[in-house]
Write a protein that holds these residues in place. Structure first.
Motif, PDB file in Angstrom:
ATOM      1  N   THR A  41      42.587  42.240  39.351  1.00  0.00           N
ATOM      2  CA  THR A  41      42.123  43.039  40.488  1.00  0.00           C
ATOM      3  C   THR A  41      43.263  43.766  41.184  1.00  0.00           C
ATOM      4  OG1 THR A  41      42.373  41.192  42.025  1.00  0.00           O
ATOM      5  CG2 THR A  41      40.247  41.393  40.914  1.00  0.00           C
ATOM      6  N   MET A  42      44.508  43.366  40.884  1.00  0.00           N
ATOM      7  CA  MET A  42      45.683  43.911  41.566  1.00  0.00           C
ATOM      8  C   MET A  42      46.760  44.274  40.536  1.00  0.00           C
ATOM      9  SD  MET A  42      45.457  43.857  44.959  1.00  0.00           S
ATOM     10  CE  MET A  42      44.129  43.343  46.037  1.00  0.00           C
ATOM     11  N   PRO A  43      47.689  45.166  40.884  1.00  0.00           N
ATOM     12  CA  PRO A  43      48.782  45.523  39.967  1.00  0.00           C
ATOM     13  C   PRO A  43      49.869  44.438  39.956  1.00  0.00           C
ATOM     14  CG  PRO A  43      49.015  46.737  42.004  1.00  0.00           C
ATOM     15  CD  PRO A  43      47.714  45.992  42.122  1.00  0.00           C
ATOM     16  N   MET A  44      49.482  43.224  39.552  1.00  0.00           N
ATOM     17  CA  MET A  44      50.419  42.108  39.513  1.00  0.00           C
ATOM     18  C   MET A  44      51.497  42.327  38.454  1.00  0.00           C
ATOM     19  SD  MET A  44      49.382  40.008  41.813  1.00  0.00           S
ATOM     20  CE  MET A  44      47.985  39.363  42.717  1.00  0.00           C
ATOM     21  N   GLU A  45      52.538  41.503  38.488  1.00  0.00           N
ATOM     22  CA  GLU A  45      53.637  41.617  37.525  1.00  0.00           C
ATOM     23  C   GLU A  45      53.147  41.587  36.084  1.00  0.00           C
ATOM     24  OE1 GLU A  45      55.814  40.110  41.193  1.00  0.00           O
ATOM     25  OE2 GLU A  45      53.824  39.912  40.310  1.00  0.00           O
ATOM     26  N   ILE A  46      52.102  40.808  35.811  1.00  0.00           N
ATOM     27  CA  ILE A  46      51.590  40.676  34.447  1.00  0.00           C
ATOM     28  C   ILE A  46      51.133  42.020  33.887  1.00  0.00           C
ATOM     29  CG2 ILE A  46      49.290  40.082  35.337  1.00  0.00           C
ATOM     30  CD1 ILE A  46      50.828  38.761  32.079  1.00  0.00           C
ATOM     31  N   THR A  47      50.687  42.944  34.751  1.00  0.00           N
ATOM     32  CA  THR A  47      50.201  44.230  34.257  1.00  0.00           C
ATOM     33  C   THR A  47      51.316  45.048  33.615  1.00  0.00           C
ATOM     34  OG1 THR A  47      50.509  45.273  36.427  1.00  0.00           O
ATOM     35  CG2 THR A  47      48.353  44.300  35.964  1.00  0.00           C
ATOM     36  N   PRO A  53      40.615  46.951  34.834  1.00  0.00           N
ATOM     37  CA  PRO A  53      40.568  46.658  36.280  1.00  0.00           C
ATOM     38  C   PRO A  53      39.269  45.950  36.662  1.00  0.00           C
ATOM     39  CG  PRO A  53      40.135  48.980  35.880  1.00  0.00           C
ATOM     40  CD  PRO A  53      40.466  48.390  34.545  1.00  0.00           C
ATOM     41  N   GLU A  54      39.407  44.756  37.212  1.00  0.00           N
ATOM     42  CA  GLU A  54      38.238  43.971  37.605  1.00  0.00           C
ATOM     43  C   GLU A  54      37.962  44.172  39.091  1.00  0.00           C
ATOM     44  OE1 GLU A  54      36.535  39.396  37.179  1.00  0.00           O
ATOM     45  OE2 GLU A  54      38.695  39.750  37.295  1.00  0.00           O
ATOM     46  N   CYS A  55      36.694  44.208  39.445  1.00  0.00           N
ATOM     47  CA  CYS A  55      36.354  44.263  40.869  1.00  0.00           C
ATOM     48  C   CYS A  55      36.547  42.875  41.477  1.00  0.00           C
ATOM     49  CB  CYS A  55      34.925  44.754  41.074  1.00  0.00           C
ATOM     50  SG  CYS A  55      33.661  43.803  40.226  1.00  0.00           S
ATOM     51  N   THR A  56      36.683  42.823  42.770  1.00  0.00           N
ATOM     52  CA  THR A  56      36.975  41.559  43.442  1.00  0.00           C
ATOM     53  C   THR A  56      35.711  40.715  43.582  1.00  0.00           C
ATOM     54  OG1 THR A  56      36.558  42.364  45.678  1.00  0.00           O
ATOM     55  CG2 THR A  56      38.762  42.744  44.761  1.00  0.00           C
ATOM     56  N   TYR A  57      35.889  39.478  44.017  1.00  0.00           N
ATOM     57  CA  TYR A  57      34.758  38.556  44.133  1.00  0.00           C
ATOM     58  C   TYR A  57      33.745  38.994  45.182  1.00  0.00           C
ATOM     59  CZ  TYR A  57      36.876  36.538  48.363  1.00  0.00           C
ATOM     60  OH  TYR A  57      37.379  36.353  49.623  1.00  0.00           O
ATOM     61  N   LEU A  58      34.146  39.879  46.091  1.00  0.00           N
ATOM     62  CA  LEU A  58      33.210  40.389  47.097  1.00  0.00           C
ATOM     63  C   LEU A  58      32.411  41.583  46.574  1.00  0.00           C
ATOM     64  CD1 LEU A  58      35.440  40.195  50.303  1.00  0.00           C
ATOM     65  CD2 LEU A  58      33.555  38.672  49.656  1.00  0.00           C
ATOM     66  N   GLY A 111      36.334  52.429  42.779  1.00  0.00           N
ATOM     67  CA  GLY A 111      36.889  53.161  41.654  1.00  0.00           C
ATOM     68  C   GLY A 111      36.205  52.809  40.346  1.00  0.00           C
ATOM     69  N   ASP A 112      37.026  52.575  39.310  1.00  0.00           N
ATOM     70  CA  ASP A 112      36.503  52.256  37.983  1.00  0.00           C
ATOM     71  C   ASP A 112      36.467  50.760  37.716  1.00  0.00           C
ATOM     72  OD1 ASP A 112      36.183  54.947  37.281  1.00  0.00           O
ATOM     73  OD2 ASP A 112      38.274  55.112  36.647  1.00  0.00           O
TER      74      ASP A 112
END
Length: 531
Positions: free
Chosen positions: A245-251, A259-264, A291-292
């Motif tokens: 859901t976020m541009p974390m280091e793993i990306t 890109p996954e939508c958040t739990y909300l 977004g997408d």
């Protein structure tokens, strides 16, 4: 790593991890009073010459006068109040577990009262590589204190089982995570991250078994302590897909980012977990995805259909799955949308055992097993033995890490609402240590570990009595190096970066990370920052 391996070998699979709250009867770790000694003496007087209570009293100094475990003289057949103690010669080593013997290490001396019959192992149980045995020791202590099936101790859990949505039978895989273990970790009951990493790297000319990773919601670069080996695996993998859901280091390591939508913004599986009462709970979207971004079920369905696996996704929307499952247990999606959580009556036995009630434990002997024949068959100690752990070098302090109540590891470190509550971590330092180093509250320092690794960013000092003088504590998930995480980039220090020494539990493969030590750098280490 799952704590069930340790508890299950003592109480059985169904007992692992389910604890109740409250106070139980007073118990003691050693002879605390003359009155207690008189009770023991009366019981011991009724035993044959050489009874086990006498052996217990002789085994320790001070004696374990309050271990009210009454046994006959045949060690191999000792079963009392549902507790199976062990095998021939099993009393040997009792002197290793005396409270007085380890008071220097534990700082809990003989003569300490335990006012609650529950000894909780904690949520995070992988510390020093001997964690299975340490957790078994805790389970054994609970057994000796009478904690199982008693108020204030372990209760009998119950859960609502959700039926599987009808799909064709899955084909048998050619290999599973168990095939990555080799001859290691014989009692692992779930996948071992380190063996998956190992199976992704060419070793001695042998091609890796794993060619691609799909990483979902896990920021591996700040979660895996052995960074060099993780980098080696990334370099050999043919494909890395990251769902986040976020541009974390793993990306930054991904060939493809989904890109996954958040739990909300999505529906998730119906939540149900073992507890005092069976229940089901629904997580439903509060807003449309931005977004997408898409929910993970949509991604899996799309990929499955493109791979010719449409039969395994016989629905247009995941709400069809949820509604079908909920109707099978007497509810519906419509009802859960309104009430959120639904409780059900218990159908199994009562929460606690009645006084004198017989009970068969799901262990090989049907009893609580203090001595594990299964462990012995694999060459492991059948009863836990204390092992000394690495101590910090002069001028260094044990690195202890943990969580903050407002954050979920590094996943929420960039959330604007939660960063308002806590936007960086701090290094907890004991006042005696702060005085020694002339440290002040909120002073920024760099941390250097025993292998010379220096934190990328400084961290604020918090002087507090809540940490011992031989340790430094910090909250995990900070010190983000991804600039796209604009609110959390460079805020605080990363504990994972400083974990270059790990200790693997040989029984189940858990990664112990508390053998790392740090010291303070009060001046900015220019070279370390530039590198």
């Amino acid at each position: 790593m799952n704590d069930n391996v340790k508890v299950a070998r003592t109480f059985g699979d169904h007992a692992a991890g389910y604890l109740s709250q409250g106070k139980g009867p007073l118990a003691y770790l050693s002879d605390l009073s003359k009155q207690n000694d008189r009770v023991i003496a009366q019981i011991a007087a009724e035993l044959p010459e050489g009874g086990v209570v006498g052996e217990l009293k002789k085994a320790c100094s001070p004696p374990l006068a309050s271990w009210l475990v009454l046994l006959d003289n045949d060690w191999g057949n000792c079963v009392v109040d549902g507790v199976r103690i062990g095998q021939d010669g099993g009393w040997q080593g009792l002197e290793q577990v005396c409270p007085g013997r380890h008071a220097v290490v534990t700082q809990v001396g003989a003569g300490t009262a335990v006012l609650d019959t529950l000894v909780h192992p904690g949520r995070h149980v992988t510390w020093y590589g001997d964690d299975t045995q340490r957790s078994r020791a805790i389970a054994i202590l609970n057994a000796l204190l009478g904690s199982f099936g008693r108020r204030g101790g372990f209760y009998f859990k119950e859960a609502m089982k959700m039926p599987d949505f009808p799909t064709p039978e899955y084909p048998e895989p050619r290999w599973t995570w168990k095939d990555t273990l080799g001859d290691r970790f014989p009692l692992a009951d779930t996948g071992v991250t380190n063996t998956i990493i190992d199976a992704s790297i060419t070793e001695n000319g042998v091609e890796p078994k794993v060619k691609a990773w799909v990483v979902t919601g896990t920021n591996l670069p700040v979660a895996i302590p052995d960074k060099a080996r993780l980098e080696k695996a990334f370099n050999e993998l043919e494909l890395v897909v990251v769902v986040d859901t976020m541009p974390m280091e793993i990306t930054g390591y991904a060939d493809v980012i989904l890109p996954e939508c958040t739990y909300l913004e999505r529906y998730d599986e119906v939540r149900t977990a073992p507890g005092r009462e069976p229940y089901i709970a629904l997580r439903m979207p509060a807003a449309e995805p931005m977004g997408d971004s898409k929910p993970a079920w949509w991604m899996a369905k799309q990929l499955g259909e493109k791979l010719g696996l449409s039969a395994y996704f016989p629905y247009e929307d995941y709400t069809e799955v949820l509604d079908w499952q909920l109707q099978q247990v007497g509810s519906s999606l419509e009802e859960l949308k309104k009430i959120g959580v639904k409780k059900f009556d218990r159908k199994s036995m009562q929460l606690y055992l009645e006084e004198g009630q017989e009970y068969t434990f799901p262990t090989p002997s049907g009893k609580i097993e203090l001595y594990s024949e299964e462990f012995a068959s694999y060459g492991f100690d059948p009863m836990p033995n204390y092992t000394a752990h690495p101590e910090p070098p002069e001028g260094f302090y044990r690195l202890i890490y943990g969580r903050a109540p407002m954050h979920t590891f590094s996943r929420t470190a960039n959330n604007p609402y939660l960063t308002d509550l806590m936007d960086e971590n701090s290094a907890w330092v004991n006042p005696k240590v702060a005085k020694l180093w002339d440290l002040k509250n909120d002073q920024k320092v760099y941390l250097k570990n025993q292998d010379g690794v220096v934190s990328d960013f400084p961290i604020k000092v918090r002087i507090t009595e809540r940490i011992r003088w031989d340790s430094v504590y910090m909250v995990h998930g900070f010190g983000q190096t991804q600039k796209e995480l604009s609110r959390s980039f460079g805020k605080g220090a990363s504990d994972t970066q400083l974990m270059t020494s790990v200790m693997m539990d040989p029984i189940m493969g858990g990664t112990g990370m508390r053998g790392n030590f740090v010291t303070f750098i009060t001046d900015e280490p220019v070279k370390a920052v530039e590198s």
